[in-house]
Design a protein around this motif. Structure first.
Motif, PDB file in Angstrom:
ATOM      1  N   UNK A 264      20.493 -24.706 -42.371  1.00  0.00           N
ATOM      2  CA  UNK A 264      21.038 -25.783 -43.188  1.00  0.00           C
ATOM      3  C   UNK A 264      20.016 -26.896 -43.390  1.00  0.00           C
ATOM      4  N   UNK A 265      19.313 -27.251 -42.321  1.00  0.00           N
ATOM      5  CA  UNK A 265      18.303 -28.300 -42.436  1.00  0.00           C
ATOM      6  C   UNK A 265      17.142 -27.843 -43.329  1.00  0.00           C
ATOM      7  N   UNK A 266      16.763 -26.587 -43.202  1.00  0.00           N
ATOM      8  CA  UNK A 266      15.661 -26.088 -44.029  1.00  0.00           C
ATOM      9  C   UNK A 266      16.052 -25.972 -45.504  1.00  0.00           C
ATOM     10  N   UNK A 267      17.340 -25.700 -45.779  1.00  0.00           N
ATOM     11  CA  UNK A 267      17.758 -25.565 -47.182  1.00  0.00           C
ATOM     12  C   UNK A 267      17.650 -26.875 -47.939  1.00  0.00           C
ATOM     13  N   UNK A 268      17.656 -27.997 -47.237  1.00  0.00           N
ATOM     14  CA  UNK A 268      17.472 -29.284 -47.906  1.00  0.00           C
ATOM     15  C   UNK A 268      16.072 -29.411 -48.488  1.00  0.00           C
ATOM     16  N   UNK A 269      15.128 -28.694 -47.892  1.00  0.00           N
ATOM     17  CA  UNK A 269      13.742 -28.794 -48.342  1.00  0.00           C
ATOM     18  C   UNK A 269      13.455 -27.896 -49.529  1.00  0.00           C
ATOM     19  N   UNK A 270      14.413 -27.040 -49.901  1.00  0.00           N
ATOM     20  CA  UNK A 270      14.200 -26.096 -50.999  1.00  0.00           C
ATOM     21  C   UNK A 270      15.014 -26.533 -52.187  1.00  0.00           C
ATOM     22  N   UNK A 271      14.376 -26.725 -53.336  1.00  0.00           N
ATOM     23  CA  UNK A 271      15.057 -27.144 -54.551  1.00  0.00           C
ATOM     24  C   UNK A 271      15.526 -25.916 -55.316  1.00  0.00           C
TER      25      UNK A 271
END
Length: 877
Positions: A264-271
């Protein structure tokens, strides 16, 4: 190559060459080439059968410790599974259990018996514990397969290995040495995995981390994560036998939760990737609590981050189901993801699924989330077939829960109907879901929305080609008018505001009473075409309407059906032209069923029925409402029977029936008067046609003479036979073919001649329709007199006037019907005995009145509603 392999001689040559190569002591690369050719042959000709000698050589290659040859031989045996020696292949598989190349055997393990497959589990667990990563890559999918098909009692060691693979994967790739084109050795240095934004990863490895070359531990991490949902669901939820005896390892549960939170935290970094799409139907005036930005008409294309996010939400949903003590910890996480709002339909529906299942545990209201999805997301993405299909699947999977615990179906049925309007291929889904949409708050608006589906579809297509800014239709803007003559754009905005609205407006506002509605539709019909989508939707309207009335008649209350009747009458002649005929047939049949269930509606709606009957008295022809007028005439005679009403309430009194009698008398006298005046016009038209026909015959007489002076008979001008209704069947409602022109329905010889030369066909057809209406009125009058003896005198007077009007005004079949009724009413006791029981409840086994009765005025039931299995558990309160 395909042609050569299809030849019998070429096949035999290939088989012989294969055996020769396989027998060679130094096979080498040629053996691999032959195996590939045999595999290609099976792709071209799946049913080809290999010689037994060749099959024995393939068994031998499968048993040898040569990776490539064994791999290709295994695939060949898989393709030839119906021709192989099962016992021999099982013996080979048993001898290979536990070897490193076990992954190549997995396609063939289905031939093993269940007990033999379970015997493999200890061997597999022991091999997994030996840290042989190559072997683990092949074994993990097979373990997931066993979990789906069998109950595994050795789940703890496997889950311990899953925990190890998920949390201990290295972030550093292994160095590799490659040989260049000129023989130089190139050595790659170890690299660290990166985050989705390109920064160096510092925490444990997940599927969101990227690297140029994955090492074996990282591949195991990805593979273990991919089979987790199948493993957990199969062992703990799929079957009752997998229930309390198995418990999820606590360490594995915490590892899964940590892994998902990390994703979930890593998905914030992917547009998310954005691609332009068609314009959306999100109106300017619509409001929503969602933070989604779809007004621009851009649809998000699913990327890997959204796929990973969706899988993690599904895993947390499964963990919460297996271990309810985790809900309090995981629910805020899902709420936080929902607040981000940048996800596709799969992620959105997974979040809604979690809210549906666990919102009651934490006392959370999911209605704003549903409103966000149906009022903001769907109007922007309705053209995407995946969005429509997934939405219907979500609603069907949670139908009972959504129906009992939420207002989704009553508040957002318009969005679901618009998905069907754009994607007619979802007919099966909408038919299964449709009964759940009908509720006490929505049944009236759903009725209008179903009738409007072809119009809505055509307007949606128009909007795609000609988008306009419009505001959602509401009661506050219902009386809006234009200060000048409306343009086509004004008409379209007016239509868009109602038919493309996203939210219900309630039953109090009748859009069809607006003075601009019908002119706007008439102008729109002039410029619109019947596209394949509109035709497909229109074919489903009658089916949906039939299902709608079945639900309403079986589950609807008295008050709801009473409110529905005026809407049926008002919409009868306000339908899309492409499906008007089919819809009107359903409306008439179902309206009679409503009266059959609640006969006292004939009293409650007396004013409306009288107004409908008298609305056609100003014209000799009933026009578009002819069928509904005829239906009401039949209903007046049928449902004013005092035996259908309770003596306690005395609703259907002589006063009420007398008012109906006066209405029928006025209808009859007005029709006869107008028919006499219209008959004069018909005679003049026929005379003109006669003179034209005679003059035409004289002017063309030379053309009717043969080359040798013989006369030639002119081609007949008879028109195609139309359908009229026999007076000897069920009140004039049984269709038969009309008589030939020599035996015309009228007694006038002039009219007979006019019909033979095809004069005034339009008026002739109208007279036939009116004859059917008059026959039903005569039957209704007879029933009134039979049920209410005090009305015998006025009915006899009315029937006598019909007889005295003569064949110049009415058809001879109507006169015959009136004459028979007068003869019957002379014997009041006989008439009362015949009509003693309601025709809808006639028992043909014990009553002399049946469908073959010689009494033509006995009108049998038009339709009958049989109560069967409930369509759904929802009852209209």
């Amino acid at each position: 190559k395909r042609k050569n392999l299809s030849n019998h001689d070429s096949l035999q040559e290939l088989f012989q060459r294969s055996i020769k190569v396989f027998n060679s002591s130094n096979r080498g690369r040629e053996c691999i080439i032959i195996l590939k050719q045999l595999l290609q042959l099976l792709m071209i000709r799946p049913n080809v059968q290999f010689p037994q000698s060749l099959m024995d050589k393939i068994y031998d290659l499968f048993s040898e410790n040569q990776t490539k040859s064994r791999f290709l031989a295994g695939h060949i045996l898989k393709e030839l599974i119906k021709f192989v020696d099962v016992n021999k292949l099982r013996t080979i598989l048993r001898s290979l259990f536990g070897e490193k190349i076990f992954g190549h055997l997995i396609p063939l393990l289905q031939i093993l018996e269940s007990s033999e497959q379970l015997e493999l589990v200890p061997i597999l667990i022991q091999s997994l514990s030996s840290q042989d990563i190559d072997f683990s890559l092949s074994v993990i999918p097979f373990l997931a397969y066993l979990a789906r098909s069998h109950k595994l009692s050795h789940n703890k060691p496997i889950e311990t290995l899953f925990d190890l693979y998920l949390t201990r994967a290295s972030l550093i790739t292994e160095p590799k040495t490659n040989q260049s084109l000129f023989g130089r050795l190139n050595r790659t240095l170890p690299e660290s995995a990166t985050e989705p934004d390109g920064t160096v990863a510092t925490e444990f490895f997940t599927i969101m981390n990227g690297t140029k070359s994955y090492n074996q531990e990282q591949i195991l991490n990805v593979q273990s994560f991919s089979v987790l949902y199948s493993w957990l669901f199969s062992l703990y939820l799929d079957s009752p036998e997998h229930g309390p005896s198995l418990s999820l390892d606590l360490k594995l549960k915490e590892s899964i939760i940590s892994y998902c939170l990390r994703v979930f935290e890593q998905s914030k970094l992917s547009q998310p990737t954005i691609s332009s799409s068609s314009s959306s139907l999100t109106s300017v005036g619509s409001t929503s609590s969602s933070s989604l930005s779809h007004e621009s008409g851009l649809l998000a294309v699913p990327d890997f981050s959204e796929v990973a996010l969706h899988e993690c939400i599904r895993l947390l949903d499964l963990i919460s189901t297996i271990s309810p003590d985790s809900i309090a910890k995981l629910f805020p996480v899902i709420k936080k993801i929902y607040s981000r709002g940048d996800f596709n339909v799969h992620v959105f529906l997974a979040i809604l699924q979690y809210f549906i299942k666990f919102s009651e545990v934490v006392i959370y209201d999911p209605e704003p989330a549903f409103h966000s999805f149906f009022q903001a997301y769907l109007p922007a993405c309705y053209t995407d077939p995946i969005v429509g299909f997934e939405t219907f699947c979500f609603c069907l999977d949670n139908k009972i829960t959504l129906l009992q615990n939420t207002n989704v179906f009553s508040d957002h049925f318009l969005s679901l109907l618009k998905i069907f309007a754009w994607h007619p291929s979802t007919t099966c889904e909408i038919l299964e879901l449709f009964p759940a949409l009908i509720g006490p708050k929505s049944f009236l608006e759903i009725f209008h929305s179903v009738l409007d589906l072809p119009i809505t579809t055509a307007l949606m297509e128009k909007y795609e080609n000609e988008p306009l800014q419009f505001t959602n239709f509401s009661a506050l803007r219902f009386e809006a008018s234009f200060n000048q003559i409306p343009t086509m754009k004004d008409y379209l905005r007016h239509l868009y505001s109602y038919f493309l609205r996203n939210e219900p407006i309630g039953p109090d506002c009748n859009y069809w009473e607006h003075p601009l509605t019908q002119p706007a539709l008439n102008e729109f019909y002039k410029v619109s075409t019947f596209s394949p989508r509109v035709l497909a939707v229109s074919q489903s309207v009658s089916v949906l309407l039939d299902l709608y009335f079945n639900v309403m008649i079986e589950h609807g209350t008295e008050s709801s059906l009473s409110r529905l009747l005026p809407s049926i009458i008002s919409r009868y002649d306000k339908l899309h032209p492409v499906c008007q005929k089919d819809i009107t047939e359903v409306l008439l049949k179902k309206m009679l069923l409503i009266f059959q269930k609640y006969p006292f509606f004939i009293v409650f709606h007396q004013g409306l029925i009288k107004l409908t009957l008298l609305s056609t008295t100003q014209s000799a022809w009933a026009g578009p409402q002819e069928d509904i007028v005829m239906t009401f005439c039949w209903a007046v005679g049928e449902f004013t029977n005092p035996l259908l009403h309770s003596p306690a309430n005395n609703w259907c009194s002589l006063i009420v029936v007398t008012e109906y009698l006066k209405t029928l008398e006025q209808l009859v006298f007005d029709k006869i008067s107008l028919l006499r005046s219209s008959q004069v016009e018909l005679d003049m038209i026929s005379l003109d046609h006669q003179m034209d026909s005679v003059n035409s015959f004289r002017s063309t007489s030379s053309l009717t003479t043969g080359p040798l002076g013989k006369s030639v008979t002119p081609r007949a001008l008879n028109k195609t036979p139309t359908r009229v209704f026999s007076p000897a069947k069920t009140g004039g409602l049984t269709p038969i073919h009309p008589p030939t022109p020599s035996t015309s329905l009228t007694s006038s010889s002039f009219n007979s001649f006019a019909g033979s030369i095809n004069t005034a066909p339009k008026n002739d057809s109208k007279r036939q329709d009116l004859s059917r209406l008059m026959s039903v009125i005569v039957s209704a009058l007879t029933k009134l007199a039979a049920h209410w003896p005090d009305l015998t005198g006025p009915v006899v007077v009315c029937l006598t006037k019909i007889l005295r009007s003569g064949a110049e005004a009415v058809d001879v079949s109507v006169l015959s019907r009136a004459r028979e009724s007068l003869q019957l009413l002379k014997f009041q006791s006989v008439a009362a005995a015949i009509y003693q029981q309601p025709q809808s409840n006639v028992d043909t086994t014990s009553n002399h009145v049946d469908e073959y009765s010689s009494l033509p005025f006995v009108v049998h039931p038009l339709v009958d509603f049989a109560v069967g299995e409930p369509l759904h558990a929802f009852t209209l309160f």
